[in-house]
Design a protein around this motif. Structure first.
Motif, mmCIF file in Angstrom:
data_model
loop_
_atom_site.group_PDB
_atom_site.id
_atom_site.type_symbol
_atom_site.label_atom_id
_atom_site.label_comp_id
_atom_site.label_asym_id
_atom_site.label_seq_id
_atom_site.Cartn_x
_atom_site.Cartn_y
_atom_site.Cartn_z
ATOM 1 N N THR A 22 27.081 49.403 -19.505
ATOM 2 C CA THR A 22 25.841 49.386 -20.632
ATOM 3 C C THR A 22 26.368 48.760 -21.814
ATOM 4 O OG1 THR A 22 26.684 51.615 -21.321
ATOM 5 C CG2 THR A 22 25.304 51.398 -19.581
ATOM 6 N N VAL A 23 25.484 48.499 -22.676
ATOM 7 C CA VAL A 23 25.924 47.819 -23.873
ATOM 8 C C VAL A 23 26.942 48.968 -24.732
ATOM 9 C CG1 VAL A 23 23.855 48.607 -25.263
ATOM 10 C CG2 VAL A 23 25.016 46.514 -25.990
ATOM 11 N N LEU A 26 29.861 48.458 -23.305
ATOM 12 C CA LEU A 26 31.029 47.111 -23.697
ATOM 13 C C LEU A 26 31.636 47.423 -25.036
ATOM 14 C CD1 LEU A 26 31.171 44.148 -23.304
ATOM 15 C CD2 LEU A 26 29.048 43.752 -24.676
ATOM 16 N N ILE A 60 22.839 41.537 -31.677
ATOM 17 C CA ILE A 60 23.940 42.342 -30.766
ATOM 18 C C ILE A 60 25.268 41.617 -30.880
ATOM 19 C CG2 ILE A 60 23.426 41.187 -28.660
ATOM 20 C CD1 ILE A 60 24.123 45.016 -29.099
ATOM 21 N N GLU A 61 25.168 40.329 -30.985
ATOM 22 C CA GLU A 61 26.455 39.475 -31.173
ATOM 23 C C GLU A 61 27.428 39.779 -32.510
ATOM 24 O OE1 GLU A 61 23.772 38.176 -30.282
ATOM 25 O OE2 GLU A 61 24.077 37.348 -28.142
ATOM 26 N N VAL A 128 27.773 37.349 -26.397
ATOM 27 C CA VAL A 128 27.444 38.747 -25.884
ATOM 28 C C VAL A 128 26.466 38.583 -24.861
ATOM 29 C CG1 VAL A 128 27.006 40.982 -25.875
ATOM 30 C CG2 VAL A 128 28.333 40.287 -27.670
ATOM 31 N N CYS A 129 26.458 38.603 -23.582
ATOM 32 C CA CYS A 129 25.502 38.446 -22.711
ATOM 33 C C CYS A 129 25.033 39.469 -21.741
ATOM 34 C CB CYS A 129 25.495 37.126 -21.985
ATOM 35 S SG CYS A 129 26.862 36.958 -20.852
ATOM 36 N N TYR A 130 23.961 39.772 -21.369
ATOM 37 C CA TYR A 130 23.581 40.770 -20.136
ATOM 38 C C TYR A 130 23.034 39.882 -18.982
ATOM 39 C CZ TYR A 130 21.335 44.316 -17.600
ATOM 40 O OH TYR A 130 20.833 45.409 -16.786
ATOM 41 N N GLU A 131 23.816 40.240 -17.794
ATOM 42 C CA GLU A 131 23.624 39.245 -16.673
ATOM 43 C C GLU A 131 24.097 40.100 -15.338
ATOM 44 O OE1 GLU A 131 24.415 34.586 -17.072
ATOM 45 O OE2 GLU A 131 25.998 35.508 -16.057
ATOM 46 N N TRP A 135 26.887 43.983 -18.892
ATOM 47 C CA TRP A 135 27.219 43.284 -20.155
ATOM 48 C C TRP A 135 28.673 42.909 -20.376
ATOM 49 C CZ3 TRP A 135 23.703 42.809 -24.038
ATOM 50 C CH2 TRP A 135 22.705 43.627 -23.880
ATOM 51 N N THR A 136 28.789 41.676 -20.705
ATOM 52 C CA THR A 136 30.132 40.955 -20.897
ATOM 53 C C THR A 136 30.198 40.368 -22.453
ATOM 54 O OG1 THR A 136 29.260 38.680 -20.004
ATOM 55 C CG2 THR A 136 30.488 40.561 -18.581
ATOM 56 N N ALA A 137 31.174 40.313 -22.794
ATOM 57 C CA ALA A 137 31.591 39.657 -24.428
ATOM 58 C C ALA A 137 32.608 38.758 -24.084
ATOM 59 C CB ALA A 137 31.880 40.593 -25.137
#
Length: 143
Positions: A22-23, A26, A60-61, A128-131, A135-137
């Motif tokens: 989840t964010v 992250l 979010i970034e 920061v991305c959701y894929e 979530w990954t950063a």
């Protein structure tokens, strides 16, 4: 560990890819990664006090960028290692905000043997991305 070091991004600084289901996870993972890079993964923890703080940003970034810099600010200004325990994040077209519950430990040289001192978070390849449901950063720390 919810992060991995990226070898091919920078030669002088430390680049990480950080993961969360989840964010909020992250952001907690990013705090854990920051601590692990500075102290090593097996660093002991001192007793700490519970703290909380809130942040707002336009995306979010930028919220993650501000969040990591907030953790570094506590280290450098108050000699506190802040480890987030729960981060609630809201984000949308109007911006992003978070409420963080954390444990803050006073830095004690007998317990906290710094491997490296992180000076700042950089914007170099920051993302920061959701894929695919996660979530990954990508974060580069200035050391």
């Amino acid at each position: 560990m919810p992060f991995e070091e990226l070898e091919d991004v920078t030669s002088a600084d430390i680049a990480l890819r950080i993961f969360g289901g989840t964010v909020g996870e992250l952001f907690v993972s990013a705090g854990e990664a920051l601590r692990a890079v500075m102290l090593g993964g097996a660093a002991r923890r001192a007793e700490g006090m519970e703290i909380s703080f809130e942040l707002r940003a336009e995306s979010i970034e930028m919220l993650l960028f501000s969040f990591l810099n907030e953790l570094l600010f506590h280290k450098d200004s108050s000699a506190l290692l802040v480890s987030p325990t729960v981060v609630d994040v809201d984000h949308g077209p109007g911006g992003a905000s978070l409420r963080c519950a954390a444990v803050a430990e006073r830095i004690e040289p007998a317990l906290h043997d710094f491997i490296v001192d992180i000076k700042a978070v950089t914007m170099h390849r920051f993302s920061v991305c959701y894929e695919n449901g996660a979530w990954t950063a990508t974060v580069v720390f200035d050391v």
